[in-house]
Design a protein around this motif. Structure first.
Motif, PDB file in Angstrom:
ATOM      1  N   LYS A  35       0.850  -1.189   0.000  1.00 24.68           N
ATOM      2  CA  LYS A  35       0.000   0.000   0.000  1.00 24.68           C
ATOM      3  C   LYS A  35       0.887   1.241   0.000  1.00 24.68           C
ATOM      4  O   LYS A  35       1.925   1.262   0.659  1.00 24.68           O
ATOM      5  CB  LYS A  35      -0.866   0.026   1.272  1.00 24.68           C
ATOM      6  N   ASN A  63      -0.091   9.447  -5.915  1.00 25.38           N
ATOM      7  CA  ASN A  63      -1.512   9.178  -6.172  1.00 25.38           C
ATOM      8  C   ASN A  63      -1.665   8.242  -7.373  1.00 25.38           C
ATOM      9  O   ASN A  63      -2.433   8.503  -8.288  1.00 25.38           O
ATOM     10  CB  ASN A  63      -2.220  10.516  -6.403  1.00 25.38           C
ATOM     11  N   HIS A  65      -2.794   4.753  -9.098  1.00 27.95           N
ATOM     12  CA  HIS A  65      -3.892   3.816  -8.856  1.00 27.95           C
ATOM     13  C   HIS A  65      -4.040   2.764  -9.944  1.00 27.95           C
ATOM     14  O   HIS A  65      -3.743   3.014 -11.112  1.00 27.95           O
ATOM     15  CB  HIS A  65      -5.229   4.571  -8.794  1.00 27.95           C
ATOM     16  N   TYR A  66      -4.598   1.629  -9.542  1.00 25.34           N
ATOM     17  CA  TYR A  66      -5.132   0.672 -10.508  1.00 25.34           C
ATOM     18  C   TYR A  66      -6.442   1.239 -11.047  1.00 25.34           C
ATOM     19  O   TYR A  66      -7.134   1.982 -10.354  1.00 25.34           O
ATOM     20  CB  TYR A  66      -5.313  -0.712  -9.856  1.00 25.34           C
ATOM     21  N   ASN A  67      -6.763   0.895 -12.296  1.00 28.95           N
ATOM     22  CA  ASN A  67      -7.941   1.477 -12.952  1.00 28.95           C
ATOM     23  C   ASN A  67      -8.903   0.403 -13.465  1.00 28.95           C
ATOM     24  O   ASN A  67      -9.645   0.625 -14.405  1.00 28.95           O
ATOM     25  CB  ASN A  67      -7.505   2.402 -14.094  1.00 28.95           C
ATOM     26  N   THR A  71      -8.343  -6.466  -8.658  1.00 31.80           N
ATOM     27  CA  THR A  71      -6.980  -6.076  -8.303  1.00 31.80           C
ATOM     28  C   THR A  71      -6.256  -7.268  -7.643  1.00 31.80           C
ATOM     29  O   THR A  71      -6.126  -7.334  -6.423  1.00 31.80           O
ATOM     30  CB  THR A  71      -7.011  -4.855  -7.365  1.00 31.80           C
ATOM     31  N   HIS A 345      -1.018  -4.433  -6.531  1.00 28.26           N
ATOM     32  CA  HIS A 345      -2.311  -4.057  -5.948  1.00 28.26           C
ATOM     33  C   HIS A 345      -1.973  -3.667  -4.532  1.00 28.26           C
ATOM     34  O   HIS A 345      -0.853  -3.916  -4.073  1.00 28.26           O
ATOM     35  CB  HIS A 345      -3.316  -5.226  -5.951  1.00 28.26           C
ATOM     36  N   THR A 482     -10.188   2.526  -3.334  1.00 30.26           N
ATOM     37  CA  THR A 482      -8.835   3.092  -3.174  1.00 30.26           C
ATOM     38  C   THR A 482      -7.920   2.278  -2.268  1.00 30.26           C
ATOM     39  O   THR A 482      -6.716   2.261  -2.479  1.00 30.26           O
ATOM     40  CB  THR A 482      -8.884   4.530  -2.628  1.00 30.26           C
ATOM     41  N   THR A 485      -6.436   0.043  -4.678  1.00 32.48           N
ATOM     42  CA  THR A 485      -5.853   0.588  -5.927  1.00 32.48           C
ATOM     43  C   THR A 485      -4.653   1.496  -5.722  1.00 32.48           C
ATOM     44  O   THR A 485      -3.857   1.671  -6.640  1.00 32.48           O
ATOM     45  CB  THR A 485      -6.895   1.389  -6.740  1.00 32.48           C
ATOM     46  N   ASN A 486      -4.520   2.111  -4.539  1.00 36.19           N
ATOM     47  CA  ASN A 486      -3.453   3.112  -4.353  1.00 36.19           C
ATOM     48  C   ASN A 486      -2.135   2.442  -3.976  1.00 36.19           C
ATOM     49  O   ASN A 486      -1.985   1.925  -2.874  1.00 36.19           O
ATOM     50  CB  ASN A 486      -3.868   4.128  -3.284  1.00 36.19           C
ATOM     51  N   LYS A 504      -3.492  12.524  -9.919  1.00 37.42           N
ATOM     52  CA  LYS A 504      -3.908  11.133 -10.075  1.00 37.42           C
ATOM     53  C   LYS A 504      -3.287  10.513 -11.334  1.00 37.42           C
ATOM     54  O   LYS A 504      -3.321  11.099 -12.410  1.00 37.42           O
ATOM     55  CB  LYS A 504      -5.428  11.018 -10.146  1.00 37.42           C
ATOM     56  N   VAL A 506      -2.514   6.505 -13.396  1.00 31.94           N
ATOM     57  CA  VAL A 506      -2.959   5.106 -13.426  1.00 31.94           C
ATOM     58  C   VAL A 506      -1.823   4.178 -13.826  1.00 31.94           C
ATOM     59  O   VAL A 506      -0.890   4.557 -14.532  1.00 31.94           O
ATOM     60  CB  VAL A 506      -4.192   4.887 -14.334  1.00 31.94           C
TER      61      VAL A 506
END
Ligand code: ZN
Ligand code: ZN
Ligand code: ZN
Length: 536
Positions: A35, A63, A65-67, A71, A345, A482, A485-486, A504, A506
């Motif tokens: 994380k 910031n 992230h997975y999109n 995940t 992830h 989040t 994803t983060n 943000k 991805v």
């Protein structure tokens, strides 16, 4: 004299530019289940030369992230390296019920190849054949006329195989025999240096020492107490330090290493050995080493993100990374190598922990969902129309529906209505809705990017935030929220400016950014949005 100096200066500038036209080595570091938040929460306990060095001297995307969902590990690794999502690269989960083949498939299974190490028959039948697009590592092979070396390695097969791509020289993964293995997809026999490494049995040395805390227990105040109700057991032993790893090994097998921080250490040792023996980063043709640390994931699943076991694992990994960077400085040279570090992830909070603090969420059992759907089908249609329930995916038995004279659209609608009566369901989509997706529904866009109609279910549903399909202890991931994803994303080394961004971003931006940085062809399925902050 002044002119002469200027000429010398220009020559030196030109020379150093020529030398640094390409990095000698790219090192991709994936930390399984990491994380972003860990970089903040454990920061004051980290050394200066590991994670902090990457952050202070490199460029950090806070910031990132997975999109898409799900995940999971295999889609995560595939998406980092292909620059696209499961809908395009085809790795829709770790293991899934394949709609067209009507059977379970594992992401890297390949019956046509065999192991290179005796006694690991099943573990060695692996290759990247299910990956439908090219990786950044594949594009590097093409760009160098296959002269640049590409090697992937991990404790997990999928963490080694998918990043290394279709054209890899080698991928190595750990097995419960204690050996790193590979398959006939890559070569006829294991390189002798890997066999020698295996013969050293490093896992024994680490397991014999056991696992105690790196620092005094009172300094782990960023986590819950050692023995808390949200931790699972480790090989049936209570979740309390110190861990007698030797006893666990003797009662089981060398697979124990995976669920200890030392899986990361043995892998880092293998990475250093690969650099030495394969002469990675020695000449001017760029090589690529993809290293995926997975012990973090096994430990996270067992003990959860708020355990001191997880904290201790990251404090140790910090030292492992510091040592690895130091090794790269010495062998490849500062400024000659490019590192990027990210995760496949992140991870949810333990739902019982949240519930105990009055957030009405729960852990849901996969078996219960499956049973519920079957019971509903039998009660409503007088038959089980379910071919398979496979995490988020509902597959129907189309032959049965036809033979009963039922209308598939109506069947889908009635299952959809049923699922919406469940307190854990946030959204249910039909295949038609997913494929027609052009709306602003954020969750639908995550599903769309993770969905392959030749492989996924007829219905696909999304849990509400905080709900997990998992046991009451430990933690998991897979959602589009989040907390899953983060992930961290840091670039460091060759031609990387110092800096940070809170915009943000991805995950699919990493591979095209690397392609443009190396001035090579983009992986073939990427939509090629780049991270301009780290380009020249
Ligand atoms: Zn993972
Ligand atoms: Zn504990
Ligand atoms: Zn996991």
């Amino acid at each position: 004299m002044k002119n002469f100096n200027t000429i010398i200066l220009l020559l030196l500038v030109n020379l150093s530019f020529a030398q640094n036209k390409q990095p000698k080595l790219v090192v991709g570091i994936v930390i399984d289940q990491m994380k972003m938040e860990y970089l903040y929460r454990f920061n004051s306990d980290f050394s200066e030369n590991g994670f902090k060095r990457l952050m202070n001297e490199g460029y950090t995307f806070h910031n990132m992230h997975y999109n898409y969902m799900p995940t999971y590990t295999a889609p995560g690794h595939a998406s980092i390296y292909t620059g696209t999502t499961p809908a395009m690269h085809g790795i829709v989960s770790n293991e899934w019920f394949h709609r067209t083949l009507k059977k379970e498939v594992y992401c890297t299974d390949d019956d046509s190849v065999s192991t290179l190490v005796a006694g690991t028959d099943k573990e060695g039948k692996m290759s990247p054949k299910n990956l439908q697009t090219t990786t950044i590592t594949d594009e590097l092979k093409l760009a160098t006329n296959f002269k640049g070396k590409v090697i992937g390695m991990s404790i997990k097969d999928r963490g080694a195989i998918l990043p290394a791509g279709h054209f890899a020289d080698w991928a190595f993964w750990y097995t419960k025999t204690g050996n790193f293995i590979s398959s006939s997809f890559y070569g006829k026999e294991l390189p002798s240096w890997v066999t020698e490494f295996n013969n050293e049995k490093q896992y024994e040395t680490y397991l014999t020492k056991g696992w105690n805390l790196l620092k005094p227990i009172e300094t782990y105040n960023e986590s819950l107490i050692d023995d808390n109700p949200y931790e699972g057991k480790l090989y049936k032993k209570p979740p309390v330090f110190p861990y007698d790893l030797k006893g666990m090994y003797e009662g089981n097998d060398a697979g124990v290493l995976r669920v200890t921080p030392f899986g990361n250490d043995v892998l880092a040792n293998l990475a250093k050995r690969a650099i030495e023996k394969e002469a990675l980063g020695k000449d001017d043709i760029t090589d690529f080493l993809a290293v995926s640390f997975s012990s973090t994931d096994y430990i996270g699943h067992t003990f959860g993100p708020r355990s001191i076991e997880t904290q201790d694992t990251y404090l140790r990994l910090d030292l492992t990374i510091a040592d690895f960077l130091n090794y790269l400085d010495k062998t490849v040279g500062k400024g000659n190598y490019l590192v990027f570090m990210t995760a496949d992830h992140a991870c949810a909070e333990n739902s019982s922990h949240l519930k105990d603090h009055k957030y009405e969420v729960d852990n849901i059992s996969y078996k219960d969902v499956s049973k519920d759907l079957t019971a509903f089908s039998n009660a409503t249609f007088g038959a089980n129309l379910l071919l398979k329930y496979d995490s988020y995916n509902v597959h129907f038995d189309k032959d049965m529906i036809k033979s009963k004279g039922l209308d598939l659209t109506k069947v889908k609608q009635s299952f959809k209505d049923f699922l919406y009566t469940k307190n854990y369901v946030k959204r249910v989509y039909t295949e038609e809705e997913i494929l027609a997706s052009s709306s602003n529904d954020q969750l639908l866009s995550f599903v769309y990017k993770g969905y392959d109609p030749t492989q996924n279910g007829d219905l696909y549903f999304v849990y509400k935030p905080g709900f997990v399909e998992y046991s009451a202890t430990g933690a998991t991931h897979g959602s589009p929220y989040t907390y899953d994803t983060n992930v961290p994303c840091i670039f460091f080394g060759w031609n990387i400016p110092k800096g940070k961004s809170h915009d943000k971003k991805v995950i699919t931006q990493i591979a095209p950014t690397l392609a443009q940085k190396l001035k090579i062809t983009l992986p073939n399925g990427t939509d090629s949005e780049v991270l301009e902050e780290v380009l020249d």
